[in-house]
Design an enzyme around this catalytic site. Structure first.
Site, mmCIF file in Angstrom:
data_model
loop_
_atom_site.group_PDB
_atom_site.id
_atom_site.type_symbol
_atom_site.label_atom_id
_atom_site.label_comp_id
_atom_site.label_asym_id
_atom_site.label_seq_id
_atom_site.Cartn_x
_atom_site.Cartn_y
_atom_site.Cartn_z
ATOM 1 N N HIS A 1 0.856 -1.187 0.000
ATOM 2 C CA HIS A 1 0.000 0.000 0.000
ATOM 3 C C HIS A 1 0.888 1.232 0.000
ATOM 4 O O HIS A 1 1.871 1.313 0.737
ATOM 5 C CB HIS A 1 -0.905 0.031 1.237
ATOM 6 C CG HIS A 1 -1.695 1.306 1.340
ATOM 7 N ND1 HIS A 1 -2.842 1.519 0.611
ATOM 8 C CD2 HIS A 1 -1.477 2.441 2.052
ATOM 9 C CE1 HIS A 1 -3.310 2.731 0.892
ATOM 10 N NE2 HIS A 1 -2.498 3.309 1.755
ATOM 11 N N ASP B 1 -15.000 2.911 8.738
ATOM 12 C CA ASP B 1 -13.948 3.830 8.281
ATOM 13 C C ASP B 1 -14.498 4.829 7.270
ATOM 14 O O ASP B 1 -14.199 6.022 7.335
ATOM 15 C CB ASP B 1 -12.793 3.036 7.662
ATOM 16 C CG ASP B 1 -11.807 3.951 6.970
ATOM 17 O OD1 ASP B 1 -11.234 4.810 7.657
ATOM 18 O OD2 ASP B 1 -11.629 3.831 5.749
ATOM 19 N N ARG C 1 -14.562 13.134 9.560
ATOM 20 C CA ARG C 1 -13.292 13.793 9.843
ATOM 21 C C ARG C 1 -12.977 14.848 8.800
ATOM 22 O O ARG C 1 -12.379 15.891 9.090
ATOM 23 C CB ARG C 1 -12.165 12.747 9.886
ATOM 24 C CG ARG C 1 -12.217 11.846 11.116
ATOM 25 C CD ARG C 1 -11.371 10.602 10.931
ATOM 26 N NE ARG C 1 -10.003 10.939 10.537
ATOM 27 C CZ ARG C 1 -9.248 10.195 9.749
ATOM 28 N NH1 ARG C 1 -9.715 9.053 9.265
ATOM 29 N NH2 ARG C 1 -8.031 10.581 9.451
ATOM 30 N N SER D 1 -7.447 4.028 9.634
ATOM 31 C CA SER D 1 -8.199 4.069 8.386
ATOM 32 C C SER D 1 -7.520 3.230 7.308
ATOM 33 O O SER D 1 -8.145 2.380 6.660
ATOM 34 C CB SER D 1 -8.328 5.524 7.910
ATOM 35 O OG SER D 1 -8.933 5.592 6.648
ATOM 36 N N LYS E 1 -8.703 -1.148 6.036
ATOM 37 C CA LYS E 1 -9.018 -1.620 4.679
ATOM 38 C C LYS E 1 -8.037 -2.707 4.232
ATOM 39 O O LYS E 1 -8.411 -3.667 3.564
ATOM 40 C CB LYS E 1 -9.024 -0.443 3.706
ATOM 41 C CG LYS E 1 -10.169 0.540 3.959
ATOM 42 C CD LYS E 1 -10.285 1.570 2.877
ATOM 43 C CE LYS E 1 -9.209 2.633 2.944
ATOM 44 N NZ LYS E 1 -9.368 3.566 4.067
#
Length: 433
Positions: A82, A161, A168, A183, A187
């Protein structure tokens, strides 16, 4: 249990227990806890922070708020990667085939872009007929057969999330490190990989502008992985200028394919090998990083990585003729040079401004309803440390407009030229595991 007591406890800087965190996440996801109380808690977290245990518990609660992807049908140790996002970041298209070339399965769920340039899926769709929608059975079969598949996120992954992030975003609590880390990792964990390598960007084109903040975020995410049973490594890499020389959708597919064919774009090649090496070590294919790096480097040179890329594209319906002949990828109508106005050395490139310039051309989305133009983008001709003479091109704008004024202005704002020689920035700042 009352939500007001949970808010008060965190406001006073105390540690929330597992029951309190789950009460909040479940209640907010179900609509039992109103926005005003959820925003009060996120603001308290913003100012008071969270312990390592709290952050891991919050992340797991967000994972448990929706579906998780069952990848048990995939053979071998599944490793995911990621990136926290950057300009010209096409590393996935190099790392995936590299890792697959040594038999490690990569089952990647990706999204579309909103902002500077397209996301992973948008870039892949620059290849004619490439499809990202697959059944679970097709996805697993592709990974087992070719060791690599990339699909759009399916199912109801981490809905807590999604709801919390929207809150947010409008309550000035996005840039809280525990909330960012939770967050991202919720995922990733819901997507089913056994191990995760994170590419955490730092610099002008990154979400985290300072090395200190980037390191704090990286450590938080590695700790979450450790506490929730996933081996996790974070590589902190530089984003003070675009990665590689191409920004845009077809542009980035082209540059990734060229790397897989053996071209040496130093920063892009080095970072891809770095991330792929950590992924294959986590999968226990290699016993150490140096052995992994050496083998993967050979697979760039001997064609094995490119073959894995080509097989992956073909398996998902993509026109492999576009990979064999990169000139068949979408092409823009005009190629507009933006030139230097003085002699000197490139001392800075604001990566975010380059990304915005690409978006103005149509390579990204200002709103979620915008349509991506796969053909447009930016080719950098000069990077930090390069000497430049008056009239030499800094970039070429691949545009469907003959005179893309806004993009030209943005590029000129992005480049700083000085008389003194400049050293190129460090690419890989730190590895945290």
């Amino acid at each position: 249990m009352r939500m007001v007591d949970v808010i008060q406890k965190k406001r006073n800087g105390l540690e929330l227990n597992e029951e309190e965190i789950k009460f909040f996440v479940t209640g907010y996801t179900n609509g039992d806890i109103p926005d005003y109380q959820a925003s009060a808690l996120t603001m308290a977290i913003y100012f008071k922070g969270m312990t390592e245990k709290e952050t891991a518990t919050l992340t797991q609660a967000m994972v448990d708020s929706g579906e998780t992807i069952d990848l048990s049908g995939i053979e071998g140790h599944i490793v995911d990667k990621h990136s926290t996002g950057g300009v010209g970041d096409k590393v996935t298209f190099i790392v995936g085939p590299l890792v697959a070339s040594v038999g490690v399965p990569v089952a990647k769920m990706s999204g579309r872009g909103l902002g500077h340039t397209g996301g992973t899926l948008d870039k892949l769709e620059a290849i004619k007929n490439f499809h990202i929608e697959m059944t679970k059975e097709e996805f697993i079969n592709n990974v087992n057969t070719h060791k690599l598949a990339v699909a759009g996120q399916t199912g109801n992954l981490a809905p807590a999330d999604k709801k919390l992030y929207a809150l947010r975003d409008v309550t000035a609590t996005v840039d809280s490190i525990p909330l960012i880390a939770g967050s991202i990792m919720s995922k990733k964990l819901a997507s089913g990989a056994d191990s995760i390598v994170l590419d955490v960007k730092t610099g002008s084109g990154a979400f985290m502008k300072t090395l200190e903040d980037s390191e704090a975020l990286a450590r938080e995410m590695v700790n979450i992985g450790k506490n929730l049973g996933r081996n996790t490594v974070a590589v902190i890499s530089d984003m003070n200028q675009p990665l590689g020389y191409e920004v845009g959708n077809a542009n980035e597919i082209k540059e990734a394919a060229e790397i897989l064919q053996g071209k040496n774009v130093e920063d892009l090649r080095k970072l891809s090998l770095e991330i792929a090496s950590h992924m294959t070590v986590l999968a226990e294919v290699f016993s150490d990083y140096n052995e992994a790096y050496e083998t993967l480097e050979k697979n760039l040179e001997n064609g094995k990585a490119f073959e894995a890329f080509r097989n992956f594209i073909g398996a998902q319906g993509g026109d492999t003729a576009m990979i064999d002949d990169l000139d068949k990828l979408p092409q823009s109508k005009y190629h507009v040079e933006v030139t230097a106005e003085e002699d000197g050395y490139v001392s800075a490139i604001d990566a975010e401004s380059i990304g915005v310039a690409a978006m103005y051309l149509g390579a990204g989305r200002a709103t979620k309803d915008d349509t991506i133009n796969h053909a447009v983008g930016i080719t950098l001709k000069k990077k930090i440390g390069d000497q430049v003479k008056t009239g030499e091109p800094l970039v070429v704008l691949n545009s469907d407009e003959e005179n893309p004024t806004d993009s030209i202005t943005k590029v000129k704002e992005a480049y700083t030229i000085t008389k003194e020689t400049i050293t190129a920035p460090t690419l890989i700042h730190k590895v945290i595991n």
